[in-house]
Design an enzyme around this catalytic site. Structure first.
Site, mmCIF file in Angstrom:
data_model
loop_
_atom_site.group_PDB
_atom_site.id
_atom_site.type_symbol
_atom_site.label_atom_id
_atom_site.label_comp_id
_atom_site.label_asym_id
_atom_site.label_seq_id
_atom_site.Cartn_x
_atom_site.Cartn_y
_atom_site.Cartn_z
ATOM 1 N N THR A 63 -39.346 -59.456 -18.546
ATOM 2 C CA THR A 63 -38.400 -58.354 -18.761
ATOM 3 C C THR A 63 -36.974 -58.814 -18.541
ATOM 4 O O THR A 63 -36.706 -59.646 -17.671
ATOM 5 C CB THR A 63 -38.718 -57.170 -17.830
ATOM 6 O OG1 THR A 63 -37.711 -56.163 -17.974
ATOM 7 C CG2 THR A 63 -38.768 -57.604 -16.367
ATOM 8 N N CYS A 123 -50.447 -32.896 -37.627
ATOM 9 C CA CYS A 123 -51.386 -32.111 -36.827
ATOM 10 C C CYS A 123 -52.214 -31.206 -37.747
ATOM 11 O O CYS A 123 -51.659 -30.463 -38.572
ATOM 12 C CB CYS A 123 -50.622 -31.278 -35.805
ATOM 13 S SG CYS A 123 -51.636 -30.100 -34.889
ATOM 14 N N HIS A 167 -42.621 -46.102 -19.782
ATOM 15 C CA HIS A 167 -42.101 -45.635 -21.066
ATOM 16 C C HIS A 167 -43.204 -45.056 -21.945
ATOM 17 O O HIS A 167 -43.072 -45.017 -23.167
ATOM 18 C CB HIS A 167 -41.391 -46.780 -21.793
ATOM 19 C CG HIS A 167 -40.210 -47.306 -21.047
ATOM 20 N ND1 HIS A 167 -39.684 -48.568 -21.252
ATOM 21 C CD2 HIS A 167 -39.440 -46.734 -20.089
ATOM 22 C CE1 HIS A 167 -38.655 -48.752 -20.441
ATOM 23 N NE2 HIS A 167 -38.488 -47.649 -19.735
ATOM 24 N N GLN A 213 -43.147 -51.513 -18.558
ATOM 25 C CA GLN A 213 -42.253 -50.909 -19.545
ATOM 26 C C GLN A 213 -42.866 -50.965 -20.938
ATOM 27 O O GLN A 213 -42.267 -50.466 -21.893
ATOM 28 C CB GLN A 213 -40.908 -51.636 -19.547
ATOM 29 C CG GLN A 213 -40.196 -51.605 -18.209
ATOM 30 C CD GLN A 213 -38.989 -52.520 -18.185
ATOM 31 O OE1 GLN A 213 -37.890 -52.135 -18.570
ATOM 32 N NE2 GLN A 213 -39.189 -53.754 -17.742
ATOM 33 N N CYS A 250 -51.301 -27.487 -37.313
ATOM 34 C CA CYS A 250 -49.985 -27.071 -37.800
ATOM 35 C C CYS A 250 -49.800 -27.327 -39.294
ATOM 36 O O CYS A 250 -48.835 -26.821 -39.888
ATOM 37 C CB CYS A 250 -48.884 -27.801 -37.030
ATOM 38 S SG CYS A 250 -48.810 -27.387 -35.271
ATOM 39 N N ILE A 299 -45.478 -50.367 -24.088
ATOM 40 C CA ILE A 299 -46.109 -49.180 -24.661
ATOM 41 C C ILE A 299 -47.437 -49.523 -25.325
ATOM 42 O O ILE A 299 -48.027 -48.683 -26.002
ATOM 43 C CB ILE A 299 -45.169 -48.505 -25.683
ATOM 44 C CG1 ILE A 299 -44.762 -49.488 -26.776
ATOM 45 C CG2 ILE A 299 -43.933 -47.950 -24.980
ATOM 46 C CD1 ILE A 299 -43.852 -48.904 -27.854
#
Length: 559
Positions: A459, A382, A350, A330, A385, A332
């Protein structure tokens, strides 16, 4: 037979009538039609809601006789020698419940799952009974009622303390006599001669509560009766071929990465953001409205580069032994990859900081490319963009900063929201409101059926659907929890409490294996010890650390 007994017999007759709710069986009361008394009972049953039940099976006194029959490694519950029989105190005239041990409760729960509702009721309840038998059976299944009015009514009729999980007897008089429940004479009109220690409304409530307790037992996992010691775990880990490992934030805290839900965790550190719920930091809608909410605090959870804990290496060790089926994490932080766990053996439930994507054009890039901007608390944009962002929204600030010293609000106009997130790069973390990665759904269905051991580490199992993995694994597969705190809403066969790195080192020592980590030479020499807290639960610790912690606490408390 009293009317409460009559109603329960109707329940016993109807135990084979059920509805399938998500694969679990729910029993229904099958009431006879035609008589006014039965119709009245049916109306009362329909009008009465079941009580809230607390599971208290772990509060029962443990009896370590371990005489349960084991056949081919599978626990076969014992049929009770005789149905429940209540006694009466000769002085007070009150009923006395027989004592309940944890072994008794586990056997009753297993008997219900093994043989079904009908045989369970036939084996545990006599033909002639009153509502107190129902109350005792609820407690035998490991549940405690919370309705104060009902508990008060029961307490008036019995000698035991009914508010605790253990059926301890109140008072000192040991003189008791075996009694049969009150009976109605054949000439007594049905419905007019109600004779029970409790009022009819309480008897009906207890029948509802028993059904609720049985439904919960039938629909949830029960701990294995032959897997509850450290030796059981060591032996199984050595023989296992497909170990499923589920990990959470607790495996990375030794590296300075905060967990999420503890008193010093990440969520407690973001209360100054003005959010209704700290978890909104990872809310996709809020990110699209105002990405600065996330980027103001993202540096707190940014993973250290090329570092990993001994626990990560413990999983690598299981992989090197050819035993790792999959590690569902889980987390990151992507530290599993630094530890050398193969990509095909990891499912990042996740997402992670490993990659990042533009929320507008979806350009994907290595996550490390935006690490410095995260550290500088800047919103990464970005490059493709950015020209259009400047052209379309020239007044939009790219800083996550503040207005007049205060955090910018994320409650603004929809056009402003769109402009704030246009061209913003977001780490490929699964926010609340986003679907889990495809690899989770691709692998989980087959993995839960193939695994022969489940180990959950670090967890609290609070976030679905990952938290449901423990309920997806077949009931015969041993489940082990390694965590700082117990997880009470899951039925782990073995719980090892303590710091994850210490527990991992302890298990490796017991197995005679070496953890492939730079700190292993020191960890290998530690005299890690354990205390058995109760059946199936141990506290694993380093005495040197414990002494240092106690000394520090005393110094803080000193005037």
């Amino acid at each position: 037979m009293s009317e409460s007994a009559s109603m329960l017999q109707g329940s016993k007759r109807g135990t084979d009538s059920s509805v399938d709710v998500g694969g679990a069986k729910r029993t229904k009361v099958d009431m006879d039609d035609g008589s006014s008394s039965n119709n009245d009972e049916k109306e009362l049953l329909e009008a009465t809601k079941a009580d809230e039940l607390d599971e208290v099976v772990d509060d029962y006194a443990e009896q370590n006789d371990h005489s349960a029959q084991e056949v081919a490694g599978e626990y076969v519950p014992k049929k009770p020698e005789q149905p429940i029989m209540l006694t009466k105190d000769s002085n007070s005239g009150k009923y006395v419940f027989p004592p309940i041990s944890k072994e008794d409760s586990l056997n009753a729960r297993y008997f219900l799952k093994y043989h079904g509702s009908a045989q369970f009721l036939d084996s545990y309840l006599p033909e002639d009974l009153n509502s107190l038998y129902v109350f005792h059976l609820i407690k035998l299944l490991g549940f405690q009622l919370k309705d104060r009015e009902l508990l008060t009514a029961v307490q008036k009729a019995v000698q035991n303390d009914v508010t605790s999980g253990v059926s301890s007897v109140v008072g000192t008089n040991p003189m008791v006599e075996r009694v049969s429940p009150p009976q109605l004479s054949a000439s007594t009109p049905s419905g007019d001669g109600y004779d029970d220690p409790l009022e009819k409304k309480h008897a009906v409530r207890l029948i509802k509560d028993l059904q609720k307790a049985m439904n919960k037992v039938l629909s949830t996992r029960i701990r294995l009766a032959n897997f509850f010691t450290l030796d059981h775990f060591i032996s199984k880990l050595k023989s296992a071929k497909k170990v499923l490992v589920l990990t959470g934030a607790g495996i990375s805290t030794s590296l300075g990465i905060p967990d999420f839900r503890s008193s010093k965790g990440f969520y407690s550190q973001v209360t100054n953001l003005g959010l209704d719920d700290p978890q909104d930091v990872f809310n996709l809608d809020i990110f699209m409205e105002n990405p600065s909410v996330f980027y103001t605090i993202a540096e707190k959870i940014l993973p250290p580069e090329h570092k990993f804990s001994p626990l990560h290496s413990f999983i690598k060790m299981i992989q090197d032994k050819g035993k790792l089926l999959r590690n569902y994490t889980q987390n990151i932080d992507n530290l599993e990859s630094y530890a050398g766990i193969f990509k095909e053996n990891i499912v990042q439930c996740h997402g992670s900081f490993a990659t990042a994507s533009c929320v507008t054009c979806h350009l994907k890039m290595p996550g490390e490319r935006i690490f410095q901007q995260i550290k500088d608390r800047e919103i990464p944009l970005c490059a493709y963009c950015y020209p259009k962002r400047q052209e379309e929204y020239p007044t939009v600030s790219d800083d996550p900063g503040t207005k007049n010293g205060q955090q910018s609000s994320h409650n603004s106009s929809s056009i402003f929201h769109m402009s704030r997130s246009f061209g913003v790069i977001k780490p490929d973390i699964t926010f609340f409101g986003e679907a889990l990665p495809l690899e989770f759904h691709t692998n989980i269905r087959q993995d839960v059926l193939q695994c022969d051991l489940l180990i959950c580490i670090g967890t609290s199992l609070k976030v679905a659907p990952v938290s449901e993995i423990v309920n997806m694994v077949p009931a015969h597969v041993p489940q082990v929890l390694i965590n700082r705190d117990p997880v009470k809403h899951a039925e782990f066969d073995l719980t090892l409490l303590g710091l994850c790195d210490d527990v991992a080192a302890f298990i490796a020592q017991k197995c005679g294996w070496d953890i492939p980590h730079e700190n292993w030479p020191q960890l290998k020499q530690r005299n890690i010890q354990y205390d058995e807290l109760e059946r199936g639960m141990y506290y694993v610790y380093d005495p040197v650390k414990e002494q240092a912690k106690d000394t520090g606490q005393r110094q803080v408390q000193a005037p």
